[in-house]
Each structure stands twice: as structure tokens, then as C-alpha cells.
Design an enzyme around this catalytic site. Structure first.
Site, PDB file in Angstrom:
ATOM      1  CB  SER A   1      -0.929   0.015   1.204  1.00  0.00           C
ATOM      2  OG  SER A   1      -1.951  -0.929   1.030  1.00  0.00           O
TER       3      SER A   1
ATOM      4  CE  LYS B   1      -3.867   0.584  -1.218  1.00  0.00           C
ATOM      5  NZ  LYS B   1      -4.456   0.049   0.021  1.00  0.00           N
TER       6      LYS B   1
ATOM      7  CE1 TYR C   1      -4.053  -1.609  -4.672  1.00  0.00           C
ATOM      8  CE2 TYR C   1      -4.514  -3.960  -4.562  1.00  0.00           C
ATOM      9  CZ  TYR C   1      -4.288  -2.755  -3.924  1.00  0.00           C
ATOM     10  OH  TYR C   1      -4.295  -2.688  -2.555  1.00  0.00           O
TER      11      TYR C   1
ATOM     12  CE1 TYR D   1      -4.974   1.320   4.051  1.00  0.00           C
ATOM     13  CE2 TYR D   1      -3.133   0.622   5.400  1.00  0.00           C
ATOM     14  CZ  TYR D   1      -3.687   0.850   4.171  1.00  0.00           C
ATOM     15  OH  TYR D   1      -2.971   0.621   3.052  1.00  0.00           O
TER      16      TYR D   1
ATOM     17  CB  VAL E   1       0.396  -5.717   4.412  1.00  0.00           C
ATOM     18  CG1 VAL E   1      -0.940  -5.243   4.925  1.00  0.00           C
ATOM     19  CG2 VAL E   1       0.369  -5.968   2.929  1.00  0.00           C
TER      20      VAL E   1
HETATM   21  O1  DON Z   1      -4.276  -5.046  -1.508  1.00  0.00           O
HETATM   22  C1  DON Z   1      -3.628  -5.665  -0.688  1.00  0.00           C
HETATM   23  O2  DON Z   1      -4.168  -6.405   0.107  1.00  0.00           O
HETATM   24  C2  DON Z   1      -2.114  -5.509  -0.647  1.00  0.00           C
HETATM   25  N1  DON Z   1      -1.530  -5.654  -1.918  1.00  0.00           N
HETATM   26  C3  DON Z   1      -1.725  -4.167  -0.073  1.00  0.00           C
HETATM   27  C4  DON Z   1      -2.394  -3.902   1.241  1.00  0.00           C
HETATM   28  C5  DON Z   1      -1.609  -3.048   2.150  1.00  0.00           C
HETATM   29  O3  DON Z   1      -0.423  -2.893   2.064  1.00  0.00           O
HETATM   30  C6  DON Z   1      -2.366  -2.473   3.253  1.00  0.00           C
HETATM   31  N2  DON Z   1      -1.465  -1.875   4.197  1.00  0.00           N
HETATM   32  N3  DON Z   1      -1.354  -1.774   5.318  1.00  0.00           N
END
Ligand code: DON
Length: 330
Positions: A76, A79, A205, A257, A275
């Protein structure tokens, strides 16, 4: 950044910065709670003890400590940069026809709730990010590999070096298991929010999330935002200056978040987490900061990274709303 702006900013001597990073690393190392993300199976194949901190000032001075050479995927953390690119390419109106600017208070992967204008709430949650990514797809113009390469180029421009590219196993792992994101994307498609075919949006994405970086790369990416869109390492303009405030605003209110409010209160900086365990934070006009440590808390944010950034903000007096001592009558 021009000379007048540089003189105006409150400089942090690099010696003090290096010392602060060493101290923050020690604070973070005390913490061994949290769990490595495993919902994308390939993410679980990481050393949970990896820990790096990095900083880059708007003058291009760089400092790092810990496992600074270890690469991890953006997830993320991609983003805000994709949002910035969409603003630059399509303009604010076209972007915000498809995505709003309000925090959700929900986890990042919530099955969508739409706002009153029938858009996902913001570009930092998955639903909003998928909508924004779809805007970068020129249908029929390029295939998946070319789109992925353009993403790597985008992040490389912010990082100030040619990044090593997409982690193929993480990309394939998320492609194979990203059912929740598929559900979100199909709902977006149902509401005609995507600007491209649903599979193309998902594919791009997943690719943007799989680009490999190090903590020092993240610090330069953050420093480029801190310097108003000008990369302090390469001296190249990456983003028009007027595109930076919306990006930083959304990072400030939505970047972590459903823990964004607490982070804003305690650390007081525009930031974004991923993540894989990375967090980047921007000190406008001064520097970019980055932390990488894969064990996450219940919100999906790096436990050690949060502690280190809290420490850095306190010791270097970085909170956006802290008033200088001179304005407190001291
Ligand atoms: O969309 C997802 O689930 C992952 N590729 C990225 C999510 C993410 O990094 C959320 N962060 N805390």
C-alpha cells in the site's frame, strides 16, 4: 526547492539525524510483538526481525541504520504515488469523480461502502486505490508488462534510482489469492467506478504492490514529496508542486487506515504504511523518513516502525502542529 524556501526551513543537522535514527532503532528493537502478513502467502517468507530506518533531507543528505539493503515490496506504500500520478495525468476533477477524500475508519481491505456521491471514500484504502489505478490504464495502448514497467519507472523517479523491479513471486502470489480485492474490484465495476476493464485494473494494482524497494528508497520517495515534488537526490522534478498538498493531506488523514487518527495525534506527519512492514512519513520542507520492520499490529501497520517514528517525531520535534518554542513566549 529554492534558496529562500531552504533558508526558511528549520534544518536538522545530519549528525543529529543519524543519532536520532540510531536511538529510534534501539527503541523499536525492544518490541517483538505483532505478526508478519500472511494473507498473501509469499509475504510470510520474510525474516520477521528485519528492521531498518532511513531519512533523506530536502537537500539530499541521506542517513540509514539497520537492514537498509533489504528489499521488500511496496504494497500500500504505492498508493500515494499512484494517486499523485493520476492527479498529474488526469487532473483533480477526473480523479475525484471516482474517489472521495474522507477517512473511512475501516480496515484497508473493507468491502466497499460508497460515499454520498457513490465513490469509494479515499485513494488510500483498496477500493479507492483500485479506482485510481484504473485511471492509469490506456486501454489497447499497452499490455500488462508495459503497464508494470511504467509503474516501476514512476516509483524509480520518486526513489531517485532505477528500482530492481517487480517481485514476480509476490505479484503471482497476490494474483492467485487476492479474492477479496477481486470482490472489491467487481463491486466497483458494478457501480461503474472503474475507468478500465476489471481484470486490467486488478493486474496493474497487484503489480504496483509488488515493486521492490529498500528503506532508503522509501525515504527518498518521501523526501521528494517533502521537497514539493522535486527529487533532492537526482535534482529532477517528478511531480508538479500543486499536486503535493492533496497527496499529503490524504496521507495525513487516511494513510494508516483505521489507525490514522492516533498516528496523526502522536506522530503528526503525513504518512503511509504497507503490509510488507514499511511506513514512510513526510516532514514538509524538511525531510522524508522511512521505517521497515515486517511484524504488524492489528491495523496492518509495522509495530517497530510506528514506535520508531513516534520516537523520531518526539526527539526531532517533527509534529506538524507543534508550535516552536519562540511562539510559546519562552
Ligand atoms: O491489496 C492488498 O491487500 C495488498 N496488496 C496491499 C495492502 C496493504 O499494504 C495495506 N497496508 N497496510
Amino acid at each position: 526547492m529554492d534558496n529562500a524556501a531552504r533558508e526558511d526551513q528549520e534544518a536538522t543537522p545530519t549528525g543529529a539525524l543519524a543519532e536520532a535514527l540510531v536511538a529510534a532503532l534501539a527503541v523499536g528493537r525492544e518490541l517483538t510483538t505483532g505478526t508478519v502478513a500472511d494473507y498473501i502467502p509469499e509475504l510470510a517468507r520474510v525474516n520477521p526481525d528485519n528492521f531498518a530506518l532511513a531519512a533523506c533531507t530536502v537537500d539530499g543528505d541521506q542517513e540509514s541504520v539497520g537492514d537498509a539493503a533489504v528489499e521488500f515490496t511496496l504494497q500500500s506504500l504505492s498508493k500515494p504515488f499512484v494517486y499523485a500520478r493520476a492527479l498529474q495525468r488526469k487532473g483533480v476533477e477526473a480523479v475525484h469523480q471516482r474517489v472521495g477524500v474522507e477517512p473511512t475508519g475501516d480496515p484497508f481491505d473493507s468491502i466497499i461502502r460508497l460515499d454520498a456521491a457513490k465513490r469509494p471514500h479515499n485513494p488510500m484504502v483498496n477500493a479507492g486505490a483500485l479506482a485510481v489505478t484504473s485511471l492509469l490504464i490506456d486501454e489497447g495502448a499497452e499490455g500488462s508488462a508495459q503497464r508494470g514497467a511504467a509503474m516501476v519507472d514512476l516509483f524509480s523517479a520518486f526513489a531517485g534510482r532505477s528500482l530492481s523491479g517487480i517481485d514476480e513471486s509476490v505479484y503471482q502470489s497476490e494474483r492467485a489469492t487476492g479474492h477479496r480485492n477481486r470482490a472489491i474490484a467487481h463491486l466497483l465495476n458494478n457501480f461503474q467506478i472503474l475507468a478500465a476493464p476489471v481484470e486490467d485494473a486488478l493486474d496493474l494494482y497487484f503489480q504496483q504492490c509488488s515493486v521492490r524497494v529498500t528503506a532508503p528508497d522509501l525515504a527518498v520517495m518521501a523526501a521528494t514529496l517533502a521537497a514539493g515534488g522535486w527529487n533532492p537526490v537526482t535534482g529532477r522534478r517528478v511531480l508538479e508542486p500543486h499536486r503535493v498538498p492533496p497527496v499529503l493531506t490524504l496521507m495525513f488523514i487516511c494513510g494508516l487506515y483505521d489507525d490514522s487518527g492516533r498516528f496523526a495525534l502522536e506522530v503528526g506527519l503525513p504518512a503511509k504504511s504497507g503490509v510488507s512492514g514499511g511506513i514512510l512519513a513526510v516532514v514538509p520542507g524538511r525531510m522524508g523518513l522511512a521505517a521497515y520492520a515486517p511484524r504488524l499490529d492489528e491495523h496492518g501497520n509495522s509495530v517497530r516502525g510506528l514506535a520508531a517514528l513516534r520516537h523520531l517525531s518526539a526527539t526531532l520535534a517533527l509534529h506538524t502542529f507543534a508550535c516552536p518554542a519562540s511562539s510559546q513566549g519562552e
